[in-house]
Design a protein around this motif. Sequence first.
Motif, short mmCIF file in Angstrom:
data_model
loop_
_atom_site.label_atom_id
_atom_site.label_comp_id
_atom_site.label_asym_id
_atom_site.label_seq_id
_atom_site.Cartn_x
_atom_site.Cartn_y
_atom_site.Cartn_z
N ALA A 146 -5.49 -5.54 4.54
CA ALA A 146 -5.87 -6.19 3.50
C ALA A 146 -4.76 -5.40 2.37
N GLY A 147 -4.50 -4.32 2.46
CA GLY A 147 -3.75 -3.94 1.04
C GLY A 147 -4.89 -3.10 0.35
N THR A 148 -5.59 -2.41 1.21
CA THR A 148 -6.56 -1.42 0.61
C THR A 148 -6.64 -0.03 1.42
N TRP A 149 -6.21 1.44 0.46
CA TRP A 149 -6.12 2.81 1.11
C TRP A 149 -7.28 3.11 0.40
N ARG A 150 -8.21 3.34 1.91
CA ARG A 150 -9.72 3.98 1.04
C ARG A 150 -9.49 5.51 1.14
N GLY A 151 -9.16 6.18 0.14
CA GLY A 151 -9.54 7.71 0.36
C GLY A 151 -10.86 8.01 0.25
N ASP A 152 -11.90 7.27 -0.04
CA ASP A 152 -12.94 8.08 0.10
C ASP A 152 -13.40 8.16 1.73
N TYR A 153 -12.82 7.28 2.52
CA TYR A 153 -13.39 7.61 3.73
C TYR A 153 -12.63 9.40 3.97
N TYR A 154 -12.50 9.83 3.67
CA TYR A 154 -12.24 11.44 3.79
C TYR A 154 -13.17 12.32 3.59
N MET A 155 -14.35 11.49 2.47
CA MET A 155 -15.24 12.51 2.07
C MET A 155 -16.39 12.96 3.15
N TYR A 156 -16.70 14.66 3.20
CA TYR A 156 -17.21 14.75 4.05
C TYR A 156 -19.03 13.71 4.64
N ASP A 157 -19.14 12.92 4.17
CA ASP A 157 -20.51 12.12 4.03
C ASP A 157 -19.91 11.43 5.37
N LYS A 158 -18.78 10.70 5.22
CA LYS A 158 -18.53 9.51 6.04
C LYS A 158 -17.09 10.06 6.93
N VAL A 159 -16.98 10.78 7.57
CA VAL A 159 -16.28 10.97 8.11
C VAL A 159 -17.06 11.53 9.26
#
Length: 347
Positions: A146-159
């Motif tokens: 969809a054209g979105t690069w989600r860097g926040d997926y690398y946050m500790y509470d999201k891994v």
Amino acid sequence: MTTILTAGDHFVSNSLFRDRLRPVVPDATVRELTLPWPVEPFGDVAEVHEASGTEDQLIEALDGVEICVTQMAPLTERILKASPDLRLFCVSRGGPVNANLEAATRQGVAVTFAPGRNAGATAEHTVALMLAAARRVPATHTDLTAGTWRGDYYMYDKVGPELAGSIVGIVGHGAVGSRVARIVSGFGAQVLVADPFATAAGVAPYELTDLDDLMRRATFVTVHARATADTAGLLSRRRIELMPPGGVLVNCARGSLVDYDAVCDALDAGRLFGAAFDVYPVEPLPADSRLLTTPNLVLTPHLAGASRQTALNAAAIVAAEVDRYLTGRPLHHCANPQALADGPTAS
């Protein structure tokens, strides 16, 4: 001269049945009927379940037939009464849910099935879903396309968790569950098994425990039990709430085994990291199903067993049963052995 009906579909096809039967019955008369599954979903046909085709189709096709090999064709009381020559009905799947066993036994028709035909495929799919849920594969793929690069997926509470070093709980240590245990062990996981029919020696080198203890300790839980009256709701709300925070739950067995609303509640509340399902209480999934909108849930449309090897295994297993029947040897996977012993009985 033996007359055989191959009632194939678009997965276990008539050509696969024919290729496996040719060396067994080179001189048989073979008829073919093509059923619409999976292009059209299976469903109930009269009193049997998960069937494809109609009673009228089968009655016409079974005229004068002694042996039928199929995956999805229904075998109902009406079909049996209209098919007096039928003696062997081979179902090329893990259980003959599309056959009325009581009526078949009364009619003297042996029903066989193909246990383990899709065990390898289902085990691989199970582990694929574990990894997909733990590593957010579908969600991140969707974001990227969809054209979105989600860097926040690398946050500790999201891994999510790795299989390596985690405890994987396997509910049911049969043909599929035992394969899953071997695969995840290769990742470095510790394996717990809950199975009321297993022994500690039978599941070694893994640890055998009770289901509640498994649910409390396992980061990943995967269920591989048969759907029976006793296993309905096996992973209940109470047991799902026992799982450690951040856990992942997978079901590639049957939809009746798991309380799906409880899983959705746990995902909404953030108590579970993720879940992944291949089977559902109602199939196909209704458009308003809660499962379609719950976050961190990976869904596949009941295709864990869908591999080329599964189809080839299915055809080979039923061809071997036909060979045993025609040569007077005991059937290996007969669901109603009394049928051949007694022959037809008066209704």
